[in-house]
Design a protein around this motif. Structure first.
Motif, PDB file in Angstrom:
ATOM      1  N   ARG A   5       0.814  -1.200   0.000  1.00  0.00           N
ATOM      2  CA  ARG A   5       0.000   0.000   0.000  1.00  0.00           C
ATOM      3  C   ARG A   5       0.856   1.261   0.000  1.00  0.00           C
ATOM      4  N   SER A   6       0.275   2.292  -0.579  1.00  0.00           N
ATOM      5  CA  SER A   6       0.936   3.601  -0.548  1.00  0.00           C
ATOM      6  C   SER A   6       0.909   4.155   0.868  1.00  0.00           C
ATOM      7  N   SER A 127      -2.265   2.386  -5.458  1.00  0.00           N
ATOM      8  CA  SER A 127      -1.959   1.538  -4.307  1.00  0.00           C
ATOM      9  C   SER A 127      -2.519   2.096  -3.007  1.00  0.00           C
ATOM     10  N   SER A 128      -3.395   3.079  -3.112  1.00  0.00           N
ATOM     11  CA  SER A 128      -3.953   3.715  -1.917  1.00  0.00           C
ATOM     12  C   SER A 128      -5.297   3.094  -1.556  1.00  0.00           C
ATOM     13  N   ARG A 190       5.731   6.467  -0.078  1.00  0.00           N
ATOM     14  CA  ARG A 190       5.871   5.200  -0.799  1.00  0.00           C
ATOM     15  C   ARG A 190       4.708   5.078  -1.770  1.00  0.00           C
ATOM     16  N   ALA A 191       5.016   4.741  -3.012  1.00  0.00           N
ATOM     17  CA  ALA A 191       3.995   4.547  -4.038  1.00  0.00           C
ATOM     18  C   ALA A 191       4.361   3.314  -4.843  1.00  0.00           C
ATOM     19  N   PRO A 407      -8.707  -0.023  -7.218  1.00  0.00           N
ATOM     20  CA  PRO A 407      -8.346  -1.088  -6.290  1.00  0.00           C
ATOM     21  C   PRO A 407      -6.900  -1.013  -5.859  1.00  0.00           C
ATOM     22  N   VAL A 408      -6.613  -1.447  -4.635  1.00  0.00           N
ATOM     23  CA  VAL A 408      -5.245  -1.519  -4.160  1.00  0.00           C
ATOM     24  C   VAL A 408      -4.534  -2.640  -4.899  1.00  0.00           C
ATOM     25  N   GLN A 409      -3.335  -2.367  -5.390  1.00  0.00           N
ATOM     26  CA  GLN A 409      -2.565  -3.384  -6.111  1.00  0.00           C
ATOM     27  C   GLN A 409      -2.085  -4.474  -5.164  1.00  0.00           C
ATOM     28  N   VAL A 410      -2.168  -5.701  -5.607  1.00  0.00           N
ATOM     29  CA  VAL A 410      -1.727  -6.860  -4.795  1.00  0.00           C
ATOM     30  C   VAL A 410      -0.506  -7.494  -5.431  1.00  0.00           C
TER      31      VAL A 410
END
Length: 410
Positions: A5-6, A127-128, A190-191, A407-410
């Motif tokens: 996550r960001s 990623s947020s 962080r991103a 969506p948050v990246q996995v």
């Protein structure tokens, strides 16, 4: 698999404020600084700055390529450090070579920053856990930067009252702003980016065959000219074209800046139900109306010209507040994630071309007649409006929506 996550969104926006305060503090000095503090004449300073700017034109493409490989956040940090070092050097160079090298370093930092910062914001949004669309993130970034520029400009205005002795204080303070902003982003932001190996073959040739993206970048050159024309031409237009008072242009620009700094996010929230292309079509129409209104203003009629100028500037501001985040949102939506750095860096060339052409565009037409720059720019916006309407047919449906799911990246 773990979820990456960001983090540090507030720090990122705060750092952008600090970055733009540094820019705002130097902008009023940009043509005065070296002729006042060195023996180098103004005309040579202008040539050195132009050459330094021209030599950095290939940098956005390189920066975009690097952003896709190492991530945009480290490059944003490098860009801010380069500007910080360059501004620190401004107070310590005395001849043409030193001025050129310091200017080239600052300009390089500027090019890298604008080529990567929107990719960094888009990666952060991906990623947020926030429900905000990318357009909303861009709107907040634009609001914070506009506010920072206003604060920096106010500081510069106050400090310049003290005279040339304080000019170095401003450039050193600008340098400190950039360095602190770089440190804040490098340490706290962080991103993370997801893996997209299937799209890794996307390169510049593929991009140039991407009709919706290339067409939009070309149309956006007109929008970029429009967004910069008020600051570029208003002072000359008011003083020489309308014979207005010296305070008028500055007051109108200040009012527009304040509105841009506070209205971005609320306007984008209201625009969420609409297509991005339609929002930009409305912006083009508002810019065309602004230009038409300016072209009808006449000298020595201040009783009605002043309120008309203010109302017309509100049209400009409404267009600008919609264009800034939505244009970047559409450019991002048209960019494959794995090549986002390259796409958004190339998109910045629309602003580079506009900033290069606009001074000659305005001055050459204004010399012929005070109304001509506005009439021609208004016609260009009408052409851009038609172009956006045609482009709408080939823009993919998911790219049209302002409020896309994130969506948050996995």
């Amino acid at each position: 698999m773990s979820v990456h996550r960001s983090r540090g969104g507030t720090i990122l926006l705060s750092a952008l404020v600090l970055d733009s305060v540094g820019t705002g503090m130097f902008m009023p000095l940009s043509l005065l600084y070296f002729p006042k503090l060195t023996s180098v004449p103004l005309e040579l300073v202008g040539v050195l700055a132009s050459v330094a700017t021209a030599l950095t034109l290939p940098i956005p493409a390189l920066a975009g390529w690097l952003a896709d490989r190492v991530g945009p956040v480290p490059l944003v940090v490098v860009a801010q450090l380069a500007q910080g070092i360059g501004f620190f050097a401004f107070g310590r160079v005395h001849g043409p070579v030193g001025i050129f090298l310091a200017s080239a370093l600052v300009t390089t930092g500027v090019r890298i920053f604008w080529s990567c910062v929107f990719t960094a914001i888009a990666d952060y949004a991906d990623s947020s856990t926030s429900t905000m669309s990318k357009d909303s993130w861009y709107a907040w970034a634009n609001m914070t930067r506009t506010g920072g520029l206003g604060i920096g400009g106010l500081i510069a205005t106050l400090v310049m009252v003290g005279g040339v002795a304080y000019y170095r204080v401003l450039t050193d303070s600008s340098a400190a702003c950039y360095v602190v902003a770089a440190a804040a982003i490098g340490i706290f932001v962080r991103a993370p980016r997801g893996a997209h190996e299937a799209d890794a073959v996307i390169g510049f040739r593929t991009m140039l065959r991407d009709r919706p993206f290339v067409a939009f970048a070309a149309i956006n050159t007109v929008f970029a000219m429009s967004t910069g024309m008020l600051a570029l031409g208003l002072s000359v237009f008011v003083a020489d074209g309308l014979h207005g008072p010296s305070w008028l242009a500055g007051s109108v620009l200040a009012g527009s800046t304040i509105l841009l700094a506070v209205l971005g996010a609320p306007v984008i929230k209201r625009a969420q139900p609409y297509r991005r292309t339609r929002v930009l079509i409305v912006a083009a129409g508002l810019w065309a109306a602004w230009c038409l209104a300016f072209s009808g203003l006449v000298p020595d009629q201040l009783t009605w010209v002043v309120p008309a100028l203010i109302v017309a500037t509100l049209l400009f501001t409404a267009a600008d507040v919609m264009h800034a985040p939505v244009s970047m949102g559409l450019a991002t939506a048209l960019s494959p994630v794995a090549a986002r750095g390259r796409y958004l860096a190339v998109f910045q060339y629309s602003f580079v071309v506009a900033s290069t052409v606009s001074p000659a565009f305005f001055t050459s037409l204004f010399t012929l007649h005070r109304s001509l720059p506005w009439l021609v720019l208004g016609l260009l916006n009408l052409a851009a409006l038609v172009g956006m309407r045609m482009l709408e047919r080939i823009v993919p449906a998911p790219a049209q929506r302002v409020a896309e799911p994130e969506p948050v990246q996995v």
